[in-house]
Scaffold this active site. Structure first.
Site, short mmCIF file in Angstrom:
data_model
loop_
_atom_site.label_atom_id
_atom_site.label_comp_id
_atom_site.label_asym_id
_atom_site.label_seq_id
_atom_site.Cartn_x
_atom_site.Cartn_y
_atom_site.Cartn_z
N ALA A 140 0.76 -1.19 0.02
CA ALA A 140 -0.15 0.07 -0.03
C ALA A 140 0.80 1.24 0.01
CB ALA A 140 -0.99 0.06 1.26
N HIS A 155 4.41 4.84 -4.50
CA HIS A 155 5.82 5.26 -4.72
C HIS A 155 5.97 6.10 -5.81
CE1 HIS A 155 7.18 1.37 -2.81
NE2 HIS A 155 6.17 0.62 -3.61
N CYS A 185 -13.50 -1.97 17.69
CA CYS A 185 -11.69 -2.06 17.32
C CYS A 185 -11.64 -0.77 16.39
CB CYS A 185 -11.13 -3.18 16.91
SG CYS A 185 -11.50 -4.66 18.22
#
Ligand SMILES: Cc1cc2nc3c(=O)[nH]c(=O)nc-3n(C[C@H](O)[C@H](O)[C@H](O)COP(=O)(O)OP(=O)(O)OC[C@H]3O[C@@H](n4cnc5c(N)ncnc54)[C@H](O)[C@@H]3O)c2cc1C
Ligand SMILES: Cc1cc2nc3c(=O)[nH]c(=O)nc-3n(C[C@H](O)[C@H](O)[C@H](O)COP(=O)(O)OP(=O)(O)OC[C@H]3O[C@@H](n4cnc5c(N)ncnc54)[C@H](O)[C@@H]3O)c2cc1C
Lengths: 481, 404
Positions: free
Chosen positions: A74, A77, A428
């Site tokens: 992920a 770049h 969560c």
């Protein structure tokens, strides 16, 4: 799996949209069909959607982005370390620019954290100037070498023995799930027909190609092969044997959000004689990721993890960021890179067949996706696909999954308007009923609980369903009834 | 509703521990006692434990849901405000919590804050069990909710991993849902067998198999034998970890053994005004133990409200292998021995013990030593009488509990 063709309801922004998941395909003849709804195929379909043509996007899976595109590191770049002069170098550089601005417009979470390639031994330190040089040859000028003291000050939790680093400030982390989904959503809203659970098995070439699929025949004039790991096999169906895909598995460990404070940058390895090494990187969801391994396999479906792989990652992680290993593990997964033995993409046009192969999209396809798409559409145009009448696409705004951006559960105004955004179901990850409801009714709805997780983060947290698994499943099953 | 409010005591978590504390405090006239519960119903884990065995020590036992209802009623009747569907999501100040619910975000400040957030089982990923990622992989928590709260299908053939008592409940729940339990698998050398189910001891789960749906579990015995158990469901049980997120985000010091907040005998954490009770401190204990801790915390919370000072930390209380943890585990220089009257320390071992001799030492000096007749499995805590703690030198080094 439902056996009936499903045509999604009319949405606010578009005319009737077509997403089918079962039954026989509609008999329509398409101008262009894209095989493979990964990040690359979805980007291509989106690019094609500008044209007043009949476009289909088909995938063997029950969801878009359910292959390699869902299981990577992920990173958006810069392309600083590509092979200078390669097609990949150019498309990664352009893709980085295109996707950065598309993400900002579409609500795809991106965090511009910057990367440090940390040198742990003399060989690695000696490699840094060469990497800085290579970055320049790849058109990236902001990289520079940072001395050990600076690296330590910027990353206090690093293990002992840091000798320096290459500082690459332009590297970012992005949400790979939302990226693919945004492309597909925009494409579908612009009229692209998305056919899921639809595996292409044979191809009868002709003036109009006939694809034999698991859901019956599909007729198309132009064909784009974006089948990822299977691109070589589709290619062979049309008589080409230019390359062979070898799956190269990358296993990854995702650590609890409580580990996020341990690391500020993307910590990339310095590539060396002993392979690429592993990275430690924050995710946009607020976790910390450790990986990947690099294992050449024969089996294109083997996305399992192994005891050896996980032990190796932990050993490397302990060296890089010792405190990370004390944190709880949230998830373990593996993705398969489409390696071809060649150090570049294998994008080939076959104009006589009105066919383009998009193969060997190795470990940068998420970043390069939009540039690949533009390149592929040019190749199709060169091969005679009419380009007249192109229009701008209706912008798309995706639900935010990123921790660095406002989330519904904290949004007082939103909750005041609709209390469902104040009802947390997945504790969560703090995912609300409102978000789950929206995902289930979206233009491209999930085909499974995993698909729902990729759209909302529900069940994706540290408890992996101990608290909310049954409740989330109940919402999913109710929506499908 | 006000965005910013102040209450006297803010309790996070309406399980047995938080509810027992709230009931006691409200009865004692502690003022506005508010309990936040993120689920739609209060009661905590017992809500979905549809078996007997709750309450006591006086029998008859109650079922989990009946026990939960009783606990909620007691708190509400005593005058505590139990608010469901409200999650404490983080901290806005030392004693201020940010919350979210259908009525919107709020900031609630308590004169005292109590963390009663419970514990969870480590899921498959946290145990680093390799293999594929198919559907059909559960924890007991998810299994019980799936079956008892939602009537969901959980498969035909199941393997249960773990040999703590909770594994038995998993077997029972699976059977009730119509699944056949193929085996109970545990790494331990001993475990309690469930009639009709093979118990594979000294056996590890090496790999999960299957795409889409689980097809089998590869297991390996410590003697080298290995095989694959065909199944479509696997339930990972036990291996508890306190739900300590809120504690950590609030800067509360954790105990390295329990992974829960480090507390003294009065449930005081390292952060003045913040208490912690129940499974949040150490993983799973019987509900009655959690509730007793909650009730016992009422006195120190009331003392805090009436201005009692927060004690300075004293020496650490730690354990030596094979012991895993002790709770309470924080010695403070004000720890009043009467706090401890009748309140044992809970001590957990990683290995089964037979007639263990437990020692307490500080700086090489033996403080105490006692033999505990009987067998203690790793799934149960040994209760230590606290009478020896007065011998601790408050200015000395860590106090270490070990086996003599
Ligand atoms: C471990 C790892 C880390 C990575 N890290 C990064 C990173 O940090 N940044 C980055 O930019 N890139 C990264 N990548 C690379 C990136 O993930 C890939 O380049 C990209 O996902 C490739 O997308 P795709 O659409 O070509 O392939 P896929 O996502 O695999 O899509 C191909 C699709 O084709 C479908 N399909 C196949 N055969 C057929 C058929 N016969 N009929 C119908 N459908 C078919 C499949 O179901 C699949 O959905 C990484 C990859 C890996 C494995
Ligand atoms: C399968 C199983 C079987 C069991 N069987 C038995 C038995 O037979 N007999 C027995 O005595 N005990 C049994 N137990 C143990 C018993 O259920 C627990 O000891 C008891 O529930 C612990 O109480 P507690 O209040 O500490 O935590 P919990 O019951 O876990 O309650 C904690 C509560 O806090 C809430 N919460 C957490 N974080 C937040 C937040 N941030 N905001 C708002 N709310 C929050 C949670 O939703 C939860 O409701 C069993 C447990 C399990 C899992």
């Amino acid at each position: 799996m439902s056996a009936t063709a499903v045509t999604a309801a009319v949405t606010a922004t578009a005319a009737a949209t077509t997403v089918t998941t079962g039954g026989a395909l509609p008999g329509e003849e398409y101008d262009v069909t894209v095989v493979g709804a990964g990040v690359v195929g979805s980007a291509i379909a989106r690019e094609l959607a500008r044209l007043p043509l009949r476009i289909a996007l088909v995938d063997a899976s029950d969801d878009v982005g359910n292959g390699t595109s869902k299981a990577n590191t992920a990173i958006l770049h810069t392309g600083f370390d590509a092979v200078p002069g390669s097609l990949e170098s150019r498309l990664v550089r352009e893709g980085h620019r295109l996707l950065s601005s598309y993400a900002a417009d579409s609500g795809i979470p991106v965090e511009p954290l910057g990367a440090l390639l940390v040198a742990w031994d003399e060989e690695q330190r000696a490699a840094l100037p060469g990497l800085a040089d290579k970055a320049v040859r790849n058109g990236y000028r902001a990289a520079r070498i940072a001395p050990a003291e600076e690296v330590r000050a910027r990353e206090p939790e690093l293990g002992p023995g840091v000798l320096g680093a290459l500082d690459v400030p332009g590297e970012s982390v992005i949400c790979p799930w939302t990226t693919t989904l945004a492309y597909a959503t925009q494409a579908v809203r612009a009229g692209v027909a998305l056919h899921l659970n639809c595996r292409v098995q044979h191809i009868t070439p002709g003036d109009v190609h006939t694809l034999a699929t698991s859901r019956g025949p599909l007729r198309t004039r132009y064909l784009v092969n974006a089948a990822g790991l299977y691109a070589d096999e589709i290619d062979r169906l049309l008589g080409h044997a230019d390359f062979t895909v070898t799956p190269r598995r990358g296993q990854l460990i995702v650590f609890d959000e409580l580990a996020r404070g341990l690391v500020r940058h993307i910590l990339l390895p310095v590539p060396g004689a002993l392979g690429k090494g592993v990275l430690v990187s924050p995710t946009v969801y607020g976790n910390v990721m450790l990986g990947p391994t690099a294992e050449d396999l024969d089996d294109k479906t083997d996305t399992g993890s192994t005891a050896e792989g996980l032990a190796l990652l932990r050993e490397k992680g302990r060296r890089i960021l010792p405190a990370l290993l004390d944190e709880e593990v949230t998830a373990v997964y593996a993705g398969l890179r489409a390696a071809t033995g060649d150090e570049d993409y294998a994008i080939r046009a076959h104009p006589a067949q009105r066919y383009v192969t998009v193969g060997g999209i190795r470990s940068t396809g998420l970043t390069a996706s939009m540039a690949i798409a533009a390149h592929v559409v040019e190749l199709l145009a060169d091969g005679g696909l009419p380009m007249a009448g192109a229009r701008d696409l209706e912008p798309v705004r995706m639900p935010n999954l990123g921790e660095a951006f406002p989330r519904p559960y904290r949004d007082a105004e939103l909750i005041a308007r609709d209390p469902e955004y104040g009802r947390i179901v997945c504790h969560c990850e703090r995912v609300t009923r409102g978000e789950i409801r929206d995902a289930l009714a979206a233009t491209v709805p999930p085909g499974s609980l995993d698909g729902l997780r990729r759209r909302t983060r529900a069940r994706g947290g540290r408890c992996q369903g101990f608290h909310c698994g049954a409740a989330v499943r109940a919402l999913f099953e109710e929506a499908r009834r | 509703m006000n965005r910013d409010r102040t209450v006297d005591v803010l309790v996070v978590g309406a399980g047995p521990a938080g509810l027992a504390l709230a009931a006691r405090l409200a009865t004692a006239g502690a003022g506005h006692v508010e309990v936040l519960e993120r689920e739609e119903d209060a009661g905590g884990v017992p809500r979905h434990c549809h078996h007997g065995g709750f309450g006591g020590p006086v029998r008859p036992w109650l079922t989990g849901p009946a026990y939960a209802r009783r606990a909620v009623r007691a708190a509400v009747e005593a005058g505590a405000a139990v608010r469901t569907g409200v999650t404490a999501t983080g901290w806005a100040g030392a004693l201020s919590l940010e919350t979210t619910g259908p009525a919107g975000p709020e900031r609630i400040t308590g004169r005292a804050v109590v963390l009663a957030t419970g514990a969870r089982e480590r899921p498959r990923s946290a145990r680093l069990v390799p293999g594929s990622r198919p559907a059909g992989v559960l924890t007991t928590g998810e299994l019980q909710q799936a079956v008892h709260l939602y009537g969901q299908d959980v498969g035909r053939r199941a393997v249960v991993v773990g040999a703590e008592p909770v594994a038995r409940h998993a077997v029972r729940t699976l059977r009730r849902a119509g699944a056949e339990v193929v085996a109970v698998v545990t790494e331990r050398s001993r475990g309690t067998a469930v009639p009709g189910v093979p118990l594979l001891t000294a056996t590890t789960v090496g790999e999960l198999r299957g795409r889409g749906r689980l097809s089998g579990v590869a297991v390996r015995h410590e003697d080298g034998r290995s095989g694959v158990l065909a199944c479509d469901t696997v339930v990972f049980t036990g291996d508890w970890i306190p739900d300590h997120e809120l504690a950590r985000r609030g800067g509360v010091t954790l105990d390295p053994g329990t992974r829960g907040p480090s507390v003294d005998a009065s449930f005081r954490t390292s952060v003045p005004g913040v208490f912690a009770v129940g499974n949040a401190l150490h993983g799973v204990e019987p509900a009655a133990t959690a509730a007793a801790a909650g009730a016992a915390a009422a006195a120190p919370v009331l003392a805090r409200l009436s201005g009692a000072p927060w004690p300075e930390p004293g020496p650490r209380l730690t354990v030596r292998a094979p012991l895993l943890w002790v709770a309470p585990n924080r010695l403070t220089n004000l720890t009043d021995l009467t706090d401890l009257a009748g309140r044992p320390l809970l001590l957990r071992s990683g290995e089964p013990l037979t007639n263990p001799v437990v020692t307490a030492a500080q700086d090489g000096r033996l403080l105490w030593r006692r033999r505990h007749p009987g067998r203690v499995p790793p799934s149960r805590s040994l209760r230590l009488a606290p009478g020896w703690t007065y011998r601790v030198d408050r200015a000395g080094g860590p106090v270490v509990l070990g086996l003599g």
